[in-house]
Design a protein around this motif. Structure first.
Motif, PDB file in Angstrom:
ATOM      1  N   GLU A  46       0.981  -1.147  -0.108  1.00  0.00           N
ATOM      2  CA  GLU A  46      -0.118  -0.024   0.093  1.00  0.00           C
ATOM      3  C   GLU A  46       0.943   1.157  -0.034  1.00  0.00           C
ATOM      4  O   GLU A  46       0.655   2.372  -0.623  1.00  0.00           O
ATOM      5  N   GLU A  49       2.648   1.539  -3.481  1.00  0.00           N
ATOM      6  CA  GLU A  49       1.737   1.861  -4.548  1.00  0.00           C
ATOM      7  C   GLU A  49       1.554   3.677  -4.320  1.00  0.00           C
ATOM      8  O   GLU A  49       1.242   4.632  -5.397  1.00  0.00           O
ATOM      9  N   ARG A  50       1.295   3.967  -3.093  1.00  0.00           N
ATOM     10  CA  ARG A  50       0.969   5.238  -3.046  1.00  0.00           C
ATOM     11  C   ARG A  50       2.140   6.320  -3.206  1.00  0.00           C
ATOM     12  O   ARG A  50       1.905   7.197  -3.702  1.00  0.00           O
TER      13      ARG A  50
END
Length: 361
Positions: A46, A49-50
């Motif tokens: 997460e 990807e952020r």
């Protein structure tokens, strides 16, 4: 903590986005940004990807030099050529890029222009850029001086060029095989009194092709007498002029194998001016498959294609293997192809068949 949107809006319009900007906008450390963008370290997917999404929105571009130092690779290679016109280097480069594109490697094209000082400047510049490898090419296959990359251990490959160093890898078109298929094609169409109009006799390509042509004719109980083998400049005008010499000495010629498409075009024009029909009276085969000339000649030229795009693709593939640590050397000759068009095509009648047709047999 400010929102990512707020942080992005705070950046000056003309600001060159840095890794610090990405870290601030994503609310993470610079180290985390580096790991996320380089696919390294242990990060939550997460978070990774952020960070990538923020970098994309901000238009962040990693510093190539810093990246190359980190990875030990620059993902670039150099292509040094002496072919200023691009006749040979452009199709070769197209094949090289096809091979290297999937590996996300870019090519720097450097024109040395037969200038040793200029060539070394290009080499020094490429080495300073930490290229992963260098391909050397030219406009003729005759042996040249090897390039000097010092003690960098940068892989070097020669394509459509060769050196005499035993540990060098050189990829060349098979000139002799190309001449063989051209000669066999003329013979297959009933031609028996063949002539050869080609470039300067000191070129290795000229020597290889002529010897192969003589060998094929010998295998068929035929020969190539000296007055039917004419050498001159690589020019259309030479082909035009040579036809006059040839027909004056031997008007019974029924097939001509030319050393280049430029020469062949001059040959075809000269035959037409003399009322000699191509291919009905004299069949003509060229060499190079320079399409801008071969396809525009009337009739269009049957010619030998050196498959330079494929040679370039193989050169790119072999260089990738060398970059990965493979050791390779020697001279590798790759096959040519025959491109059949109207100057000696599938519908061409042989001499004996023409005579039968003329006599109504």
């Amino acid at each position: 903590m400010s929102s990512e949107l707020d942080n992005e809006q705070e950046l000056p319009q003309q600001h060159a986005v840095t890794i610090h900007d990405v870290a601030r906008a994503a609310g993470v450390t610079i180290g985390t940004v580096s790991k996320a963008l380089n696919g390294q370290g242990k990060l939550k997917e997460e978070t990774r990807e952020r960070v990538r999404a923020v970098a994309l929105r901000l238009g962040f571009r990693p510093n190539d030099l810093a990246q190359s130092l980190l990875r030990g690779r620059s993902f670039t290679v150099g292509l040094i050529t002496t072919d200023s016109y691009g006749r040979f280097s452009i199709p070769l480069m197209s094949g090289i890029e096809d091979a290297l594109g999937s590996a996300q490697i870019s090519v720097f094209l450097c024109d040395a222009r037969d200038d040793a000082v200029r060539e070394q400047q290009h080499i020094n510049s490429l080495l300073a850029k930490r290229v992963d490898g260098i391909i050397v090419t030219g406009r003729r296959i005759d042996a040249r001086v090897p390039i000097d990359v010092g003690n960098t251990n940068t892989p070097v490959l020669y394509a459509y060029a060769q050196v005499k160093e035993a540990d060098a890898l050189c990829l060349l078109p098979d000139e002799a095989q190309g001449a063989r298929i051209a000669t066999e094609h003329l013979l297959a169409h009933g031609r028996r009194r063949l002539a050869h109009i080609t470039g300067p006799s000191y070129f290795e390509a000229v020597q290889l092709r002529q010897e192969a042509m003589r060998q094929v004719l010998k295998e068929h109980g035929l020969d190539l007498p000296g007055h039917r083998a004419l050498a001159g400049p690589w020019q259309e005008a030479w082909g035009h002029r040579a036809v006059g010499f040839l027909l004056e000495m031997d008007p019974g010629i029924d097939g001509i194998f030319c050393g280049s498409d430029q020469i062949a075009r001059g040959v075809v024009d000269a035959l037409r001016e003399r009322g000699v029909k191509v291919p009905a009276d004299v069949a003509v085969v060229g060499f190079d498959n320079w399409e801008i000339i071969a396809a525009a000649t009337r009739p269009a030229l049957t010619t030998v294609d050196m498959n330079l795009h494929e040679l370039g693709r193989i050169a790119g593939t072999r260089l990738l293997a060398m970059i990965a640590g493979e050791k390779a050397s020697g001279i590798i000759r790759l096959p040519c192809s025959l491109i059949v068009r109207d100057s000696c095509g599938v519908h061409t009648l042989g001499t004996a068949e023409r005579r039968k047709e003329d006599q109504g047999d």
